[in-house]
Scaffold this motif. Structure first.
Motif, PDB file in Angstrom:
ATOM      1  N   LYS A 199      -2.435  15.871   3.812  1.00  0.00           N
ATOM      2  CA  LYS A 199      -3.185  14.620   3.892  1.00  0.00           C
ATOM      3  C   LYS A 199      -2.194  13.468   3.802  1.00  0.00           C
ATOM      4  O   LYS A 199      -1.494  13.314   2.796  1.00  0.00           O
ATOM      5  CB  LYS A 199      -4.223  14.531   2.775  1.00  0.00           C
ATOM      6  CG  LYS A 199      -5.054  13.257   2.836  1.00  0.00           C
ATOM      7  CD  LYS A 199      -6.261  13.323   1.915  1.00  0.00           C
ATOM      8  CE  LYS A 199      -5.845  13.263   0.459  1.00  0.00           C
ATOM      9  NZ  LYS A 199      -7.007  13.170  -0.459  1.00  0.00           N
ATOM     10  N   THR A 200      -2.108  12.681   4.873  1.00  0.00           N
ATOM     11  CA  THR A 200      -1.187  11.560   4.926  1.00  0.00           C
ATOM     12  C   THR A 200      -1.982  10.267   4.925  1.00  0.00           C
ATOM     13  O   THR A 200      -2.829  10.044   5.802  1.00  0.00           O
ATOM     14  CB  THR A 200      -0.325  11.617   6.203  1.00  0.00           C
ATOM     15  OG1 THR A 200       0.330  12.874   6.279  1.00  0.00           O
ATOM     16  CG2 THR A 200       0.709  10.510   6.197  1.00  0.00           C
ATOM     17  N   THR A 201      -1.720   9.405   3.952  1.00  0.00           N
ATOM     18  CA  THR A 201      -2.406   8.118   3.857  1.00  0.00           C
ATOM     19  C   THR A 201      -1.402   6.995   4.017  1.00  0.00           C
ATOM     20  O   THR A 201      -0.418   6.929   3.279  1.00  0.00           O
ATOM     21  CB  THR A 201      -3.143   7.970   2.517  1.00  0.00           C
ATOM     22  OG1 THR A 201      -4.051   9.066   2.347  1.00  0.00           O
ATOM     23  CG2 THR A 201      -3.923   6.663   2.474  1.00  0.00           C
ATOM     24  N   SER A 202      -1.658   6.141   4.994  1.00  0.00           N
ATOM     25  CA  SER A 202      -0.809   4.980   5.237  1.00  0.00           C
ATOM     26  C   SER A 202      -1.497   3.741   4.686  1.00  0.00           C
ATOM     27  O   SER A 202      -2.659   3.470   5.017  1.00  0.00           O
ATOM     28  CB  SER A 202      -0.552   4.805   6.737  1.00  0.00           C
ATOM     29  OG  SER A 202       0.095   5.936   7.277  1.00  0.00           O
ATOM     30  N   HIS A 203      -0.799   2.985   3.844  1.00  0.00           N
ATOM     31  CA  HIS A 203      -1.338   1.787   3.211  1.00  0.00           C
ATOM     32  C   HIS A 203      -0.665   0.548   3.805  1.00  0.00           C
ATOM     33  O   HIS A 203       0.559   0.520   3.970  1.00  0.00           O
ATOM     34  CB  HIS A 203      -1.088   1.816   1.706  1.00  0.00           C
ATOM     35  CG  HIS A 203      -1.650   3.032   1.021  1.00  0.00           C
ATOM     36  ND1 HIS A 203      -2.919   3.067   0.493  1.00  0.00           N
ATOM     37  CD2 HIS A 203      -1.114   4.267   0.792  1.00  0.00           C
ATOM     38  CE1 HIS A 203      -3.144   4.260  -0.047  1.00  0.00           C
ATOM     39  NE2 HIS A 203      -2.068   5.007   0.125  1.00  0.00           N
ATOM     40  N   GLN A 239      -1.578  -6.657   9.643  1.00  0.00           N
ATOM     41  CA  GLN A 239      -0.501  -5.675   9.742  1.00  0.00           C
ATOM     42  C   GLN A 239      -1.034  -4.336  10.235  1.00  0.00           C
ATOM     43  O   GLN A 239      -0.433  -3.683  11.100  1.00  0.00           O
ATOM     44  CB  GLN A 239       0.174  -5.493   8.388  1.00  0.00           C
ATOM     45  CG  GLN A 239       1.325  -4.497   8.398  1.00  0.00           C
ATOM     46  CD  GLN A 239       1.706  -4.065   6.993  1.00  0.00           C
ATOM     47  OE1 GLN A 239       1.168  -3.106   6.458  1.00  0.00           O
ATOM     48  NE2 GLN A 239       2.645  -4.791   6.399  1.00  0.00           N
ATOM     49  N   MET A 240      -2.175  -3.949   9.706  1.00  0.00           N
ATOM     50  CA  MET A 240      -2.801  -2.692  10.105  1.00  0.00           C
ATOM     51  C   MET A 240      -3.129  -2.712  11.600  1.00  0.00           C
ATOM     52  O   MET A 240      -2.831  -1.758  12.337  1.00  0.00           O
ATOM     53  CB  MET A 240      -4.074  -2.477   9.281  1.00  0.00           C
ATOM     54  CG  MET A 240      -4.814  -1.187   9.533  1.00  0.00           C
ATOM     55  SD  MET A 240      -6.230  -1.065   8.380  1.00  0.00           S
ATOM     56  CE  MET A 240      -6.969   0.464   8.920  1.00  0.00           C
ATOM     57  N   GLN A 241      -3.700  -3.826  12.058  1.00  0.00           N
ATOM     58  CA  GLN A 241      -4.067  -3.954  13.457  1.00  0.00           C
ATOM     59  C   GLN A 241      -2.831  -3.981  14.349  1.00  0.00           C
ATOM     60  O   GLN A 241      -2.822  -3.407  15.447  1.00  0.00           O
ATOM     61  CB  GLN A 241      -4.890  -5.237  13.668  1.00  0.00           C
ATOM     62  CG  GLN A 241      -5.484  -5.364  15.056  1.00  0.00           C
ATOM     63  CD  GLN A 241      -6.444  -4.233  15.389  1.00  0.00           C
ATOM     64  OE1 GLN A 241      -7.150  -3.721  14.517  1.00  0.00           O
ATOM     65  NE2 GLN A 241      -6.465  -3.828  16.662  1.00  0.00           N
TER      66      GLN A 241
END
Length: 326
Positions: free
Chosen positions: A125-129, A135-137
């Motif tokens: 499980k990889t979670t990117s914060h 920034q996310m967009q």
């Protein structure tokens, strides 16, 4: 296809990707912490990755390049903020230059990797914060999800390739760039044992000999950053002699050391030698990245049979370590 779910959480500014694999937990963990393996899947097929540095521990760093179909090269780096083998690690993933210096104009992503055992194998499980919705967009528009899916689709093939990364495999030299070579070998021994074998003169004189028929009469070790070292070898029963000297630039016992290296009496440019020790199933992965002044020097050194000499030495080292492991 290993990816089983993708979840975007706009409130938490996070994207979580879950992937399942028909491989044991430890095998999956080693694929991420071994630079030879992760570079075979970190980039999508059109932008393959090369890891120039990979310190799989808290406080470590990784530097990698990704080469596009037009020969364009892009660099990134990880700062390892935590690691609990073989269950979790966390990194700050940044865009960077070739030296691993982060680009402050591009986003930083905090990535959590969680490895779990399942009834059929293992799960990642990889979670990117992200720091902001903008920034996310921005990263989504750069093709982050598409590239990640394509990259992770390559992992199953790497996990199935047991022969290329087997403990029994000898030292292998891989050209990383015009000036860099990585020599890698799994040593049957613990990280602490392999580190000590590189920092104890009595032990080094027993194994760091290259081909048969040589002795090591001089073994002066650098014990602190800034110290110099000097190693000399002599052919048994003859006058032929050669050696190296250099300076200890970095030392993170028992995982990483960086030194310069110059051949005594020769007017060759100094190399930069970066050794990283990583615990893997079956022993310790020794990864030595050597940076030369140019491609000509790199090729000339490789042509001497350097890798074969290193393999002979590593076989001797394992012979010294085996009695202590029995």
């Amino acid at each position: 296809m290993p990816v089983t779910s993708v979840e975007k959480d706009l409130d938490q500014l996070a994207i979580t990707i879950v992937a399942d694999f028909a491989a044991p937990l430890r095998r999956l963990w080693d694929a991420y912490t071994d630079p030879r393996q992760i570079e075979r899947f970190w980039g999508p097929p059109t932008y393959p990755a090369t890891f120039l540095r990979h310190d799989a521990l808290a406080g470590g760093r990784s530097v990698y390049s990704m080469t596009g179909p037009e020969g364009d090269v892009h660099y990134g780096c990880w700062d390892w903020t935590s690691a609990d083998a073989p269950h979790t690690f966390e990194v700050l993933d940044r865009f960077s230059d070739a030296a691993g210096v982060p680009n402050p104009d591009l986003p930083t992503t905090r990535m959590d990797f969680v490895f779990e055992e399942t009834s059929d194998g293992s799960r990642l499980k990889t979670t990117s914060h992200f720091d902001s919705l903008e920034q996310m967009q921005q990263l989504l528009e750069m093709g982050m999800l598409k590239g990640t899916r394509e990259a992770m689709a390559q992992i199953d093939q790497v996990l199935a390739d047991l022969a290329a990364f087997a403990t029994e495999r000898g030292a292998q030299a891989q050209i990383l760039s015009d000036t860099q070579v990585r020599v890698a070998r799994v040593i049957r021994g613990t990280v602490d044992q392999v580190w000590r074998a590189h920092n104890d003169a009595t032990l080094m004189k027993q194994w760091l000999l290259g081909p048969d028929g040589w002795s090591m009469p001089v073994c002066e070790i650098a014990t602190a950053v800034g110290d110099s070292y000097r190693y000399e070898w002599q052919r048994e029963g003859g006058e032929e002699r050669f050696g190296f000297t250099g300076e200890l630039l970095e030392s993170e016992e028992p995982y990483r050391a960086a030194t310069t290296e110059t051949m005594i009496g020769m007017d060759f440019p100094a190399t930069l030698n970066e050794m990283t020790l990583t615990e893997v199933e079956g022993g310790t992965l020794l990864s030595l990245v050597i940076t030369y002044a140019n491609a000509e020097q790199r090729d000339a050194v490789l042509a001497t049979g350097m890798t074969d000499g290193m393999e002979t030495s590593y076989q001797r080292l394992e012979g010294l370590l085996q009695p202590t492991l029995a």
